[in-house]
Design a protein around this motif. Sequence first.
Motif, PDB file in Angstrom:
ATOM      1  N   ALA A 168      61.946  47.851  58.303  1.00  0.00           N
ATOM      2  CA  ALA A 168      60.794  48.719  58.537  1.00  0.00           C
ATOM      3  C   ALA A 168      61.222  50.123  58.949  1.00  0.00           C
ATOM      4  O   ALA A 168      60.666  51.123  58.464  1.00  0.00           O
ATOM      5  N   THR A 169      62.214  50.221  59.819  1.00  0.00           N
ATOM      6  CA  THR A 169      62.699  51.532  60.256  1.00  0.00           C
ATOM      7  C   THR A 169      63.338  52.290  59.100  1.00  0.00           C
ATOM      8  O   THR A 169      63.132  53.500  58.947  1.00  0.00           O
ATOM      9  N   ILE A 170      64.095  51.578  58.279  1.00  0.00           N
ATOM     10  CA  ILE A 170      64.716  52.214  57.122  1.00  0.00           C
ATOM     11  C   ILE A 170      63.651  52.785  56.186  1.00  0.00           C
ATOM     12  O   ILE A 170      63.760  53.922  55.708  1.00  0.00           O
ATOM     13  N   MET A 171      62.612  52.007  55.901  1.00  0.00           N
ATOM     14  CA  MET A 171      61.565  52.474  55.008  1.00  0.00           C
ATOM     15  C   MET A 171      60.854  53.710  55.565  1.00  0.00           C
ATOM     16  O   MET A 171      60.516  54.639  54.833  1.00  0.00           O
ATOM     17  N   TRP A 172      60.616  53.720  56.870  1.00  0.00           N
ATOM     18  CA  TRP A 172      59.939  54.859  57.499  1.00  0.00           C
ATOM     19  C   TRP A 172      60.818  56.102  57.448  1.00  0.00           C
ATOM     20  O   TRP A 172      60.357  57.191  57.083  1.00  0.00           O
ATOM     21  N   ILE A 173      62.096  55.944  57.790  1.00  0.00           N
ATOM     22  CA  ILE A 173      63.007  57.079  57.788  1.00  0.00           C
ATOM     23  C   ILE A 173      63.228  57.604  56.376  1.00  0.00           C
ATOM     24  O   ILE A 173      63.314  58.815  56.144  1.00  0.00           O
ATOM     25  N   ASN A 174      63.327  56.695  55.394  1.00  0.00           N
ATOM     26  CA  ASN A 174      63.519  57.129  54.012  1.00  0.00           C
ATOM     27  C   ASN A 174      62.459  58.132  53.590  1.00  0.00           C
ATOM     28  O   ASN A 174      62.752  59.133  52.932  1.00  0.00           O
ATOM     29  N   LYS A 175      61.219  57.868  53.962  1.00  0.00           N
ATOM     30  CA  LYS A 175      60.127  58.738  53.535  1.00  0.00           C
ATOM     31  C   LYS A 175      60.141  60.080  54.255  1.00  0.00           C
ATOM     32  O   LYS A 175      60.171  61.137  53.619  1.00  0.00           O
ATOM     33  N   TRP A 176      60.163  60.049  55.584  1.00  0.00           N
ATOM     34  CA  TRP A 176      59.986  61.293  56.327  1.00  0.00           C
ATOM     35  C   TRP A 176      61.256  62.126  56.371  1.00  0.00           C
ATOM     36  O   TRP A 176      61.189  63.372  56.326  1.00  0.00           O
ATOM     37  N   ALA A 177      62.414  61.487  56.420  1.00  0.00           N
ATOM     38  CA  ALA A 177      63.655  62.258  56.403  1.00  0.00           C
ATOM     39  C   ALA A 177      63.884  62.890  55.029  1.00  0.00           C
ATOM     40  O   ALA A 177      64.493  63.962  54.925  1.00  0.00           O
ATOM     41  N   THR A 178      63.387  62.237  53.986  1.00  0.00           N
ATOM     42  CA  THR A 178      63.512  62.807  52.651  1.00  0.00           C
ATOM     43  C   THR A 178      62.744  64.116  52.546  1.00  0.00           C
ATOM     44  O   THR A 178      63.206  65.069  51.908  1.00  0.00           O
ATOM     45  N   LEU A 307      73.828  60.373  55.103  1.00  0.00           N
ATOM     46  CA  LEU A 307      73.354  59.364  56.050  1.00  0.00           C
ATOM     47  C   LEU A 307      72.244  58.523  55.425  1.00  0.00           C
ATOM     48  O   LEU A 307      72.209  57.294  55.586  1.00  0.00           O
ATOM     49  N   LEU A 308      71.333  59.169  54.688  1.00  0.00           N
ATOM     50  CA  LEU A 308      70.233  58.437  54.058  1.00  0.00           C
ATOM     51  C   LEU A 308      70.741  57.442  53.028  1.00  0.00           C
ATOM     52  O   LEU A 308      70.160  56.367  52.841  1.00  0.00           O
ATOM     53  N   SER A 309      71.822  57.776  52.360  1.00  0.00           N
ATOM     54  CA  SER A 309      72.412  56.840  51.401  1.00  0.00           C
ATOM     55  C   SER A 309      73.185  55.735  52.106  1.00  0.00           C
ATOM     56  O   SER A 309      73.099  54.556  51.734  1.00  0.00           O
ATOM     57  N   ASN A 310      73.898  56.110  53.157  1.00  0.00           N
ATOM     58  CA  ASN A 310      74.795  55.163  53.797  1.00  0.00           C
ATOM     59  C   ASN A 310      74.072  54.050  54.539  1.00  0.00           C
ATOM     60  O   ASN A 310      74.502  52.898  54.529  1.00  0.00           O
ATOM     61  N   HIS A 311      72.954  54.369  55.203  1.00  0.00           N
ATOM     62  CA  HIS A 311      72.305  53.298  55.961  1.00  0.00           C
ATOM     63  C   HIS A 311      71.725  52.230  55.033  1.00  0.00           C
ATOM     64  O   HIS A 311      71.634  51.067  55.413  1.00  0.00           O
ATOM     65  N   LEU A 312      71.367  52.612  53.803  1.00  0.00           N
ATOM     66  CA  LEU A 312      70.920  51.609  52.832  1.00  0.00           C
ATOM     67  C   LEU A 312      72.067  50.697  52.433  1.00  0.00           C
ATOM     68  O   LEU A 312      71.922  49.472  52.354  1.00  0.00           O
ATOM     69  N   SER A 313      73.219  51.296  52.166  1.00  0.00           N
ATOM     70  CA  SER A 313      74.369  50.511  51.750  1.00  0.00           C
ATOM     71  C   SER A 313      74.821  49.561  52.848  1.00  0.00           C
ATOM     72  O   SER A 313      75.147  48.396  52.589  1.00  0.00           O
ATOM     73  N   VAL A 314      74.842  50.036  54.096  1.00  0.00           N
ATOM     74  CA  VAL A 314      75.276  49.195  55.213  1.00  0.00           C
ATOM     75  C   VAL A 314      74.297  48.045  55.431  1.00  0.00           C
ATOM     76  O   VAL A 314      74.707  46.907  55.714  1.00  0.00           O
ATOM     77  N   TYR A 315      73.006  48.315  55.311  1.00  0.00           N
ATOM     78  CA  TYR A 315      72.000  47.265  55.471  1.00  0.00           C
ATOM     79  C   TYR A 315      72.220  46.161  54.440  1.00  0.00           C
ATOM     80  O   TYR A 315      72.240  44.964  54.768  1.00  0.00           O
ATOM     81  N   SER A 316      72.427  46.547  53.177  1.00  0.00           N
ATOM     82  CA  SER A 316      72.665  45.563  52.116  1.00  0.00           C
ATOM     83  C   SER A 316      73.975  44.826  52.333  1.00  0.00           C
ATOM     84  O   SER A 316      74.072  43.618  52.097  1.00  0.00           O
ATOM     85  N   ALA A 317      74.994  45.546  52.785  1.00  0.00           N
ATOM     86  CA  ALA A 317      76.292  44.910  53.007  1.00  0.00           C
ATOM     87  C   ALA A 317      76.201  43.839  54.089  1.00  0.00           C
ATOM     88  O   ALA A 317      76.848  42.794  54.001  1.00  0.00           O
ATOM     89  N   GLY A 318      75.376  44.088  55.122  1.00  0.00           N
ATOM     90  CA  GLY A 318      75.207  43.080  56.162  1.00  0.00           C
ATOM     91  C   GLY A 318      74.597  41.805  55.621  1.00  0.00           C
ATOM     92  O   GLY A 318      75.032  40.695  55.946  1.00  0.00           O
ATOM     93  N   LEU A 319      73.585  41.937  54.774  1.00  0.00           N
ATOM     94  CA  LEU A 319      72.955  40.770  54.157  1.00  0.00           C
ATOM     95  C   LEU A 319      73.934  40.041  53.236  1.00  0.00           C
ATOM     96  O   LEU A 319      73.961  38.809  53.181  1.00  0.00           O
ATOM     97  N   THR A 320      74.739  40.812  52.517  1.00  0.00           N
ATOM     98  CA  THR A 320      75.719  40.216  51.613  1.00  0.00           C
ATOM     99  C   THR A 320      76.785  39.458  52.392  1.00  0.00           C
ATOM    100  O   THR A 320      77.242  38.383  51.980  1.00  0.00           O
ATOM    101  N   MET A 321      77.180  40.000  53.540  1.00  0.00           N
ATOM    102  CA  MET A 321      78.175  39.331  54.375  1.00  0.00           C
ATOM    103  C   MET A 321      77.662  37.970  54.843  1.00  0.00           C
ATOM    104  O   MET A 321      78.391  36.977  54.841  1.00  0.00           O
ATOM    105  N   ILE A 322      76.393  37.910  55.228  1.00  0.00           N
ATOM    106  CA  ILE A 322      75.809  36.637  55.665  1.00  0.00           C
ATOM    107  C   ILE A 322      75.755  35.661  54.498  1.00  0.00           C
ATOM    108  O   ILE A 322      76.039  34.463  54.647  1.00  0.00           O
ATOM    109  N   THR A 323      75.409  36.151  53.316  1.00  0.00           N
ATOM    110  CA  THR A 323      75.367  35.291  52.130  1.00  0.00           C
ATOM    111  C   THR A 323      76.737  34.703  51.823  1.00  0.00           C
ATOM    112  O   THR A 323      76.851  33.581  51.337  1.00  0.00           O
TER     113      THR A 323
END
Length: 499
Positions: A168-178, A307-323
Motif C-alpha cells: 500500500a505504501t509503495i502504491m501511494w508513493i509511486n503516484k505522488w512521488a512521480t 529510488l522509485l525504481s529500486n524499492h519496487l525491485s527490492v519488494y519483489s526480491a523479498g517475495l522471491t526469496m520467500i518463494t
Amino acid sequence: MAASQDDRVGAVETRGIEPVPDTERHGHPGQMFWTWFAANISILGLPLGAALVSFRGLNIWQAVIVAVIGSFGSFALVGALSIAGKRGGAPALTLSRAVFGVRGNAGPTLITWLSRLGWETINTTTAAFALLALLNVAFGVRQNAVLTVVCLLVFIGCTLLISGLGHATIMWINKWATYAFGVLNLVVIAFLAATVAWDKVFQAPAGPVSAMVVGTGMIAAGTGIGWANAGADYARYLPRQIPGRRLVAASAFGAGIPLVVLISLGSLLAAGQPDLASAADPVSAINAMLPSWMSIPYLIAAFGGLLLSNHLSVYSAGLTMITLGIRVRRTVAVGLDVVVTFAGGIYFILIAKDFYGPFITFLTLLAVPITAWVGVFAVDLMLRRSYDRVALMDVGPTSRYWFRGGVHWSALGAWVVAIVVGLLFTEAATSSTDVWFAGPLSGTWVGTNGLGWVVTLALAAGVYALLLRLGGATARADEPSEPPLPPHTLAEPTAQESA
C-alpha cells in the motif's frame, strides 16, 4: 471490496507470498500505470538511448521508433503477465509453482532473485554516484571511501523504509512521488535539450533496418523484459473482475511514456556526446552537460528516480526469496536483500574499474533464462483460468502442483532447452579483451546483435506449447481444493517439510 488492515499506507504489510483472498482485493488498473511510470523515470534511460546512436548508428527518427516499439511492447508483455497476479492473488514466482512444479520452480526462482539483486545493485551504485556529486556541488565535499559508504547507506535506508512497509505504501508513493520527480525531470530535460547539437542530429544518416530490429531488442531487453517476472507481484491485490486489457494498457503507457522521452533524449544527446553510451559514471557524464546551477535539481531528480525504481525491485526480491524456501517474514527478506546490494555497491564503486561494462554483461547473461521463463509462463497463462491457492502453498507430495517428483517436466524441459539454445547465440563481455562467455553461435548475425534472448523466448514458448499439445493439455481451471488460506499469515511448513 475492503483492503486488509495491514495493506494500508504507513502500515507494515505482514502478508508474505500466500494468495490474497477475494474479500481483501481492492484497487484499480491505474495503480499499474503509476507503478511502471515510477520505475522508469531514472536516468538509466539516457545511456540506452545514446547507445542506439553511438553503437547502432541510428538517426533520431529511427531511435524514436525503436524506443516506442521496444518500450511500449515490452511493458505490454509485463502487463499481460501481471494478469496471472489478478487471477491467482500471489506473486509471479509463487504462481510459477503451478507451471514448473513446486520443486522444478526452484531454478527460475533463483535466476529471478539474482536478476533483482543485479538491478538493485546498479540502482544503488548509480544513486550513490548522484549523492556524492550532490554533496560535492552543494558543500564542496570530495568523494572518499567513508563518504561513499555513507551515501550507499542513505540510499539503502530509504529503500528499506519504503519496501519494508510494503504494497500500500509503495502504491501511494509511486503516484505522488512521480508527480514531484516527474516535474523536476521535465525541468532537467528542458535544459539538457538545450545542449543538443541539432545540426549534427539532422545531418546524421539513417542506419539499416536491421539495426532498428536489433535496437528494438536491446531496448526491450533493457527495460520491460527485466520486469516481466514482477508484474504479478503488484497486481495480486486487484479484484479478479478487472479486465486484463486494462492492465496491459496501464502497464504499457505507464512505462512507455517516460521511457520514450528519456531514450529519445539520450539519442539526441549522443549526437554531440557519443561517449555517453559507455560512460563509466553516467550521472557525472550527464551532469557535465548542464549549467552549474542546474546540478542540484538534476542530482535530486536522479536520486529520486532511482529510488522509485529500486524499492519496487527490492519488494519483489523479498517475495522471491520467500518463494525460494527461505522461511522468514517479508520484512526480514527485504532486509537481507539490501545487505547483499550494499555489498554489491561497495564492489562497483570502490573496487570495479568499469560501471557500465558489468551492467551490460549482467543484462546479456540473465536475459536468456528470464525470457525462457517468460515464454513458458506466457503459454501456461493463455491456457489457465485460475490457480489452486492451497496447492500453491503446499510444497509436499500432497500438492496439486507436485506433478512427477515435484517437477512439471514439460515446463522445465522447455525452459532448459531454450536456455541452452539461447546461450549458443550469446556473448557476455565487458570489452573486446574481457570476454566472460561466448557461445559457439555468438558470431552469427543474431549473436553479434544481441538477439539470443529473442530466440530463447520463441523457442521456450514453442517447445512448451508442443509438449502440452502432445500431452493433450487443454485450458485448466485449478479451483481451490479446500477453503482459502487465512489472511496475514506466513505459510507454515507442511507435514512433508517438517519430516
